[in-house]
Design an enzyme around this catalytic site. Sequence first.
Site, PDB file in Angstrom:
ATOM      1  N   LYS A 244     -63.404  -1.134  58.526  1.00 27.68           N
ATOM      2  CA  LYS A 244     -62.428  -0.025  58.404  1.00 27.68           C
ATOM      3  C   LYS A 244     -62.537   0.612  57.007  1.00 27.68           C
ATOM      4  O   LYS A 244     -63.612   0.638  56.430  1.00 27.68           O
ATOM      5  CB  LYS A 244     -61.009  -0.503  58.708  1.00 27.68           C
TER       6      LYS A 244
ATOM      7  N   GLU B  90     -57.609   3.618  66.326  1.00 29.08           N
ATOM      8  CA  GLU B  90     -57.132   4.319  65.128  1.00 29.08           C
ATOM      9  C   GLU B  90     -57.675   5.744  65.090  1.00 29.08           C
ATOM     10  O   GLU B  90     -56.994   6.676  64.658  1.00 29.08           O
ATOM     11  CB  GLU B  90     -57.534   3.516  63.868  1.00 29.08           C
TER      12      GLU B  90
ATOM     13  N   HIS C  84     -62.389   4.011  68.711  1.00 33.58           N
ATOM     14  CA  HIS C  84     -61.428   3.039  68.162  1.00 33.58           C
ATOM     15  C   HIS C  84     -60.016   3.635  68.261  1.00 33.58           C
ATOM     16  O   HIS C  84     -59.833   4.834  68.066  1.00 33.58           O
ATOM     17  CB  HIS C  84     -61.780   2.707  66.706  1.00 33.58           C
TER      18      HIS C  84
ATOM     19  N   SER D  82     -56.678  -8.948  66.453  1.00 30.65           N
ATOM     20  CA  SER D  82     -56.230 -10.162  65.762  1.00 30.65           C
ATOM     21  C   SER D  82     -57.020 -11.406  66.169  1.00 30.65           C
ATOM     22  O   SER D  82     -56.485 -12.513  66.211  1.00 30.65           O
ATOM     23  CB  SER D  82     -54.728 -10.382  65.956  1.00 30.65           C
TER      24      SER D  82
ATOM     25  N   GLY E 281     -54.460  -5.685  64.281  1.00 28.85           N
ATOM     26  CA  GLY E 281     -53.869  -5.772  62.940  1.00 28.85           C
ATOM     27  C   GLY E 281     -52.423  -6.239  62.948  1.00 28.85           C
ATOM     28  O   GLY E 281     -51.730  -6.151  61.940  1.00 28.85           O
TER      29      GLY E 281
ATOM     30  N   ASN F 284     -65.569  -5.000  61.836  1.00 21.49           N
ATOM     31  CA  ASN F 284     -65.197  -3.609  61.559  1.00 21.49           C
ATOM     32  C   ASN F 284     -64.439  -3.593  60.234  1.00 21.49           C
ATOM     33  O   ASN F 284     -63.286  -4.018  60.178  1.00 21.49           O
ATOM     34  CB  ASN F 284     -64.316  -3.082  62.712  1.00 21.49           C
TER      35      ASN F 284
ATOM     36  N   GLU G 299     -59.779  -3.578  73.350  1.00 25.04           N
ATOM     37  CA  GLU G 299     -58.891  -3.831  72.218  1.00 25.04           C
ATOM     38  C   GLU G 299     -57.475  -3.381  72.560  1.00 25.04           C
ATOM     39  O   GLU G 299     -57.151  -2.185  72.415  1.00 25.04           O
ATOM     40  CB  GLU G 299     -59.386  -3.054  70.990  1.00 25.04           C
TER      41      GLU G 299
HETATM   42  C1  PEP Z   1     -60.149  -3.653  65.079  1.00 25.85           C
HETATM   43  O1  PEP Z   1     -59.639  -2.815  64.369  1.00 25.85           O
HETATM   44  O2  PEP Z   1     -61.140  -3.357  65.764  1.00 25.85           O
HETATM   45  C2  PEP Z   1     -59.553  -4.988  65.110  1.00 25.85           C
HETATM   46  C3  PEP Z   1     -59.837  -5.771  66.111  1.00 25.85           C
HETATM   47  O3  PEP Z   1     -58.715  -5.311  64.070  1.00 25.85           O
HETATM   48  P1  PEP Z   1     -58.006  -6.723  63.784  1.00 25.85           P
HETATM   49  O4  PEP Z   1     -59.018  -7.794  64.063  1.00 25.85           O
HETATM   50  O5  PEP Z   1     -57.619  -6.676  62.349  1.00 25.85           O
HETATM   51  O6  PEP Z   1     -56.841  -6.812  64.714  1.00 25.85           O
END
Ligand code: PEP
Length: 251
Positions: A11, A98, A96, A214, A174, A9, A168
């Site tokens: 972003k 966000e 997601h 992460s 992040g 992803n 998630e």
């Molecule tokens: C995401 O935004 O879907 C995600 C998993 O981000 P990160 O791997 O940076 O934590």
Amino acid sequence: MRTKMVAGNWKMNKTLQEGVALATEIKEALKNQKPACEVVIATPFIHLATVSQVIEGSPIHLAAENCADKASGAFTGEVSAAMVRSTGAEYCILGHSERRAYYHEDYAILREKVLLALENGLKPIFCIGEVKEEREANIHEQVVKDQLEGSVFNLSAEDFAKVTLAYEPVWAIGTGLTATPEQAQEMHAYIRSLVEKKYGKQVADDTTILYGGSCNAKNAAELFANPDVDGGLIGGASLKAPDFCTIIAAR
Ligand code: PEP
């Protein structure tokens, strides 16, 4: 046998030129690697049509990071599911955290987006997960149950079979904090049990459930070793081709 998958992803990162360079680098690296799982990259809307051409003939599949909750019309700045599909994208990330947090996408909006994605031939990668306070209050299972019931458990079994789920935990996105392999397995098994209650054992066994938060080149193998963790949705680590390809090799 359910599909194993590693999805990146991107972003809101990378100019068009940088995105083309990254997609090209991943494509070249995968020539020698022969991935054992479905590889997906989710790019910003403006990259889709060009990246679709870049990855042609490679094992990489394309996803959008979002789509509109309306089919077409006077919605300035929005991008419809039909438009996304017309670029060659096959998947669409929806729900997601966000989008839920910063753009107030609630269960009803996400239900519409999922339906429009499916109507237009896009396979949703549907994200669920709890925030830190919810885990601390020990209501994380209820949170993901509500998210599933609110936006995807209305689907027919046939349509639900086209959905990939991504667990998630928001506190891990992040932040550098990763769910432990035990926490990930526990939640994935719980999510699969919910799918089984709703759609039966066969659909549950066939549902791909990704872990996101992460996940990186160092911890991916440990997370993916769990029986209910079918792969990863990767944010930050998907922006560097070598790291992303190491994660793909771990699956
Ligand atoms: C995401 O935004 O879907 C995600 C998993 O981000 P990160 O791997 O940076 O934590």
